[in-house]
Design a protein around this motif. Structure first.
Motif, PDB file in Angstrom:
ATOM      1  N   THR A 172      42.025  37.627  42.952  1.00  0.00           N
ATOM      2  CA  THR A 172      42.281  38.968  43.646  1.00  0.00           C
ATOM      3  C   THR A 172      41.005  39.577  44.070  1.00  0.00           C
ATOM      4  N   PHE A 173      41.156  40.033  45.228  1.00  0.00           N
ATOM      5  CA  PHE A 173      39.988  41.074  45.745  1.00  0.00           C
ATOM      6  C   PHE A 173      40.480  42.319  46.174  1.00  0.00           C
ATOM      7  N   GLU A 174      39.608  43.370  46.282  1.00  0.00           N
ATOM      8  CA  GLU A 174      39.891  44.660  46.676  1.00  0.00           C
ATOM      9  C   GLU A 174      40.080  44.669  48.163  1.00  0.00           C
ATOM     10  N   LEU A 175      41.057  45.542  48.644  1.00  0.00           N
ATOM     11  CA  LEU A 175      41.232  45.573  49.949  1.00  0.00           C
ATOM     12  C   LEU A 175      40.056  45.629  50.827  1.00  0.00           C
ATOM     13  N   GLU A 176      38.976  46.539  50.347  1.00  0.00           N
ATOM     14  CA  GLU A 176      37.784  46.688  51.242  1.00  0.00           C
ATOM     15  C   GLU A 176      36.952  45.244  51.110  1.00  0.00           C
TER      16      GLU A 176
END
Length: 336
Positions: free
Chosen positions: A309-313
């Motif tokens: 999972t990655f942050e939106l940024e």
């Protein structure tokens, strides 16, 4: 609110973070959702890299999950606090497919879910499975429902049948899980021995390294004593379809889902005819099918496989990870 947009000419480098106006109060039949997660699909990658043209300033991402913040008058299905997940075709409620393009698909024909808030008609969402994280719920909209429709709706899959899955992307991993849930025999392919080991751990009964065995269609026939696979999750397209036709059982079903190897190619029509097999294209599914899918997941306790999972940024980095082909299952986006 924060939102990412596609700037033309589209590329990962041209994805732009913008501040947009806060959402309005929901109107008649509308809900306001605080989005908390999305997940990546090949379709999304095609939009953000320009392979599928879209308008300048489009908000990408077809999958979205979050919490209902407010409801407008005459909303029937939701109350504030409900955890929800988006639908791929917001206007396809039930029955046969009414649309053959992406003009109404969030993240393509209309704005998607790479943002913090959305106000939309309630038909754009269904309830998320109880107990799911937002990242898990967001994986259902495209990949999960595609696998569900291929096997359970278009199949229909029966216990004891043989299912062949190709690769380790989101649709294929869901297909392994759903097939085992239904008591089917699963044969899976990958070019990575490490991924094949994980497929076996997930429940695949036999695995094939297609790099070492390029004629994997023949290998499937050997594994099934000449019978072939009853259902094939065909995500490759022209580069893999001839082998899938080689592997299919008489009267079997090939779900043509992906075009990872191209959009056109030769089809061994004589073999398909003599196998008397059904080759069926499909794009995701209806809202009613998604609701049935959610109920089945709750009853059977199946949980999606989230690779990372990655942050939106970090959305561009998330797509680079997808493009690397190293992932196993779904790649998530967290929208804090």
């Amino acid at each position: 609110m924060k939102a990412f947009v596609v700037r033309n000419p589209a590329s990962l480098e041209s994805l732009e973070l913008r501040e947009q106006p806060e959402p309005n109060e929901p109107g008649l039949g509308e809900i306001r959702v605080r989005l908390h997660a999305s997940s990546l699909n090949y379709h999304d990658y095609s939009v953000v890299t320009g392979a599928i043209p879209t308008q300048d300033g489009r908000i990408p991402m077809s999958d979205g999950a979050g919490v209902v913040d407010a409801v407008g008058p005459d909303v029937q299905d939701f109350v504030p606090g409900d955890r929800v997940v988006s639908t791929f075709f917001p206007n396809w409620l039930a029955g046969p497919p009414p649309i053959g393009d992406f003009s109404t698909t969030p993240g393509d024909g209309i704005d998607g879910y790479a943002r913090e808030w959305v106000v939309c008609p309630e038909r754009y969402f269904t309830h998320a499975p109880a107990g799911y994280t937002h990242e898990e719920a967001a994986s259902l909209t495209t990949a999960g429902l595609t696998a569900w429709r291929a096997l359970m709706v278009d199949g229909p899959l029966k216990p004891g049948a043989t299912v062949l899955t190709l690769g380790t992307g989101g649709v294929s991993i869901f297909a392994v899980q759903l097939a085992k849930m239904m008591g089917a025999r699963v044969i899976s392919t990958s070019s990575s021995d490490a991924k094949l080991a994980r497929l076996s751990e997930l429940g695949a009964d036999e695995v094939i390294n297609y790099r070492r065995e390029p004629e994997w269609g023949k290998r499937v026939m050997e594994m099934t004593n000449g019978r072939g696979a009853d259902h094939i999750i065909e995500v490759g397209g022209p580069g893999t379809l001839p082998q899938s036709i080689q592997a299919v059982a008489i009267g079997g079903h090939i779900a043509l889902i992906g075009v990872l190897t191209g959009v056109a190619g030769e089809v061994p029509t004589a073999r398909l005819m003599t196998r008397q097999a059904r080759l069926q294209g499909l794009i995701v599914g209806s809202r009613t099918e998604q609701q049935a899918f959610v109920r089945a997941l709750e009853v059977n306790g199946v949980r999606p496989i989230i690779d990372q999972t990655f942050e939106l940024e970090a959305i561009a980095d998330a797509f680079r990870h997808e493009a690397s082909g190293q992932h196993f299952g779904k790649i998530g986006l967290s929208i804090a």
